[in-house]
Each structure stands twice: as structure tokens, then as C-alpha cells.
Design an enzyme around this catalytic site. Structure first.
Site, short mmCIF file in Angstrom:
data_model
loop_
_atom_site.label_atom_id
_atom_site.label_comp_id
_atom_site.label_asym_id
_atom_site.label_seq_id
_atom_site.Cartn_x
_atom_site.Cartn_y
_atom_site.Cartn_z
N GLU A 44 -74.22 -71.37 -54.36
CA GLU A 44 -74.03 -71.07 -52.94
C GLU A 44 -72.55 -70.82 -52.71
O GLU A 44 -71.75 -71.74 -52.72
CB GLU A 44 -74.50 -72.23 -52.06
CG GLU A 44 -74.25 -71.98 -50.57
CD GLU A 44 -74.43 -73.24 -49.72
OE1 GLU A 44 -73.91 -73.23 -48.58
OE2 GLU A 44 -75.07 -74.20 -50.19
N ARG A 48 -66.45 -69.05 -46.19
CA ARG A 48 -65.36 -69.75 -45.51
C ARG A 48 -64.01 -69.16 -45.89
O ARG A 48 -62.98 -69.64 -45.39
CB ARG A 48 -65.38 -71.24 -45.88
CG ARG A 48 -66.67 -71.96 -45.53
CD ARG A 48 -66.59 -73.42 -45.91
NE ARG A 48 -67.90 -74.06 -45.89
CZ ARG A 48 -68.12 -75.32 -46.23
NH1 ARG A 48 -67.10 -76.08 -46.63
NH2 ARG A 48 -69.34 -75.82 -46.20
N THR A 72 -72.80 -70.82 -45.26
CA THR A 72 -72.01 -70.76 -44.02
C THR A 72 -72.23 -69.44 -43.29
O THR A 72 -71.30 -68.84 -42.74
CB THR A 72 -70.50 -70.99 -44.30
OG1 THR A 72 -70.34 -71.99 -45.30
CG2 THR A 72 -69.80 -71.50 -43.03
N LYS A 132 -82.31 -76.91 -44.86
CA LYS A 132 -81.15 -77.67 -45.28
C LYS A 132 -80.93 -78.79 -44.27
O LYS A 132 -80.85 -78.52 -43.06
CB LYS A 132 -79.94 -76.74 -45.33
CG LYS A 132 -78.59 -77.41 -45.54
CD LYS A 132 -77.50 -76.33 -45.55
CE LYS A 132 -76.11 -76.93 -45.66
NZ LYS A 132 -75.07 -75.86 -45.78
#
Length: 215
Positions: A44, A48, A72, A132
Site C-alpha cells: 500500500e 502522502r 490515503t 479497513k
């Protein structure tokens, strides 16, 4: 959902999903290869940093047999950008109605973040059954997830946030947990130093620990 890959396949592909924050593009492929050498081949890459999309492209090209996802993701535009870069699955810290609807209408699976029963129910209404749980420790940890999942047994979770060797057993003891997300095998100091052998060792330890706990 007409997704080309099922979230269940993503969850089943690795005992742990590394949450990768890549600041230097030159680190992307060596980091992924170090993780893979330790037995982790699902990644993953979080959006960011400015190089995140390029990192996804680089890892997809260098490691075609790995599962490369983007994390994200906050909105439909970021979803589209990540898919264009080659992301095979998408993870978000939470969700909006727009993001859920957008991903449901497209080919790449979304694993949305939730932290409350109401959020789980909202996701279920749109067909999302793999979620999640984030941020896991800040939201009460394994006891909270156990309580939330009790009346929602059809959902599988990837808890992420504050998970490491000292508390991962509590999460894996839950029937609702299929895999966990974490970054303890890629500490910032080893990444900065280019200590890829050290990351491989930590990855192998993480895989061995989790596989042993699952027995």
C-alpha cells in the site's frame, strides 16, 4: 461491483499489508523488493508524498507479480489518478458517499476505512464487505473491533493504525480480521539509511510471527 480484483483476494494475499510512505522515489523499488524478500508482496503506497504516484508506476513495472495498491485516497480524482498510475487496489482512511459510489462504478476495488458501526452499515449498503478499521488503536483497539463486528459478521476487516508485534496477536484472534496493516517492518531510520537487508529481516519476522499466530 464489477471489479477486476476482489478485496478478499487482496486480504488473502499477505498476512500483513505494509503502509509505505515513500519520500524519495529512489527508495520505492528497493523497499518493495526488500519487503518481498521477507515474504510480503502486497504493497500500500500512500498518497502522502509528491512521488507516490511515480512510486506506484515504478513498483508495478519492476515487480509485475506483486499486488500494488494506493492508500490515503480521499476523493474520486485521487482514485482515478492512482488507477492511472497502475494501482490494483485502493485504500482510504475513511469514505465519502461520492468516493464509495465512484469506486463501485469502476474496475479497481476500494477498501474504505471505518471506525463506527454506522460507517460499516453505510458501506454495506453499497456492497462493501471488506473494510479497513482505522485508526485501530486510537479507536479502542481489538476490543472495540470485536464489539463492532459482533452484529456485522458478514464483514472482514484489515485493522491499521498503531499495530505492531506487541499487539498484533489481539487482532488476529478476531474472526473478523483477515489481515492487518502496519509499518513496523519499514522503520524510517532503516529506509533513510537504505538498510534493505534490515527491512527484509523485519519483514520475515513479521510474516513468521503472524503465520504462527494464525495456526
Amino acid at each position: 461491483m464489477n471489479w477486476t480484483l476482489s478485496p478478499a483476494t487482496v486480504f488473502a494475499a499477505s498476512p500483513v499489508v505494509p503502509v509505505m510512505v515513500i519520500d524519495d522515489l529512489a527508495h520505492a523499488v528497493p523497499m518493495a523488493k526488500a519487503l518481498a524478500a521477507g515474504g510480503i508482496t502486497v504493497f500500500e503506497i500512500t498518497l502522502r508524498t509528491p512521488v507516490a504516484l511515480d512510486a506506484i508506476r515504478a513498483i508495478r513495472e519492476a515487480m509485475p507479480d506483486a499486488l500494488v495498491g494506493a492508500g490515503t485516497i480521499l476523493n474520486p480524482q485521487q482514485y482515478d489518478d492512482a488507477v492511472a498510475a497502475g494501482a490494483q487496489f485502493i485504500i482510504s482512511p475513511g469514505f465519502t458517499d461520492k468516493l464509495l459510489a465512484h469506486a463501485a462504478a469502476h474496475a479497481v476495488p476500494l477498501i474504505p476505512g471505518v471506525s463506527t458501526p454506522s460507517e460499516v452499515m453505510t458501506a454495506l449498503d453499497l456492497g462493501y464487505t471488506h473494510l479497513k478499521f482505522f485508526p485501530a488503536e486510537a479507536n479502542g483497539g481489538a476490543p472495540a473491533l470485536q464489539a463492532i463486528s459482533a452484529p456485522l459478521a458478514q464483514v472482514k476487516f484489515c485493522p491499521t493504525g498503531g499495530i505492531g508485534p506487541k499487539n498484533v496477536a489481539a487482532y488476529l484472534a478476531l474472526k473478523c480480521v483477515a489481515t492487518v496493516g502496519g509499518s513496523w517492518m519499514i522503520p524510517a531510520d532503516k529506509v533513510k539509511a537504505g538498510d534493505w537487508a534490515g527491512i527484509t529481516a523485519l519483514s520475515a519476522e513479521a510474516v513468521a510471527l503472524i503465520n504462527d499466530l494464525k495456526k
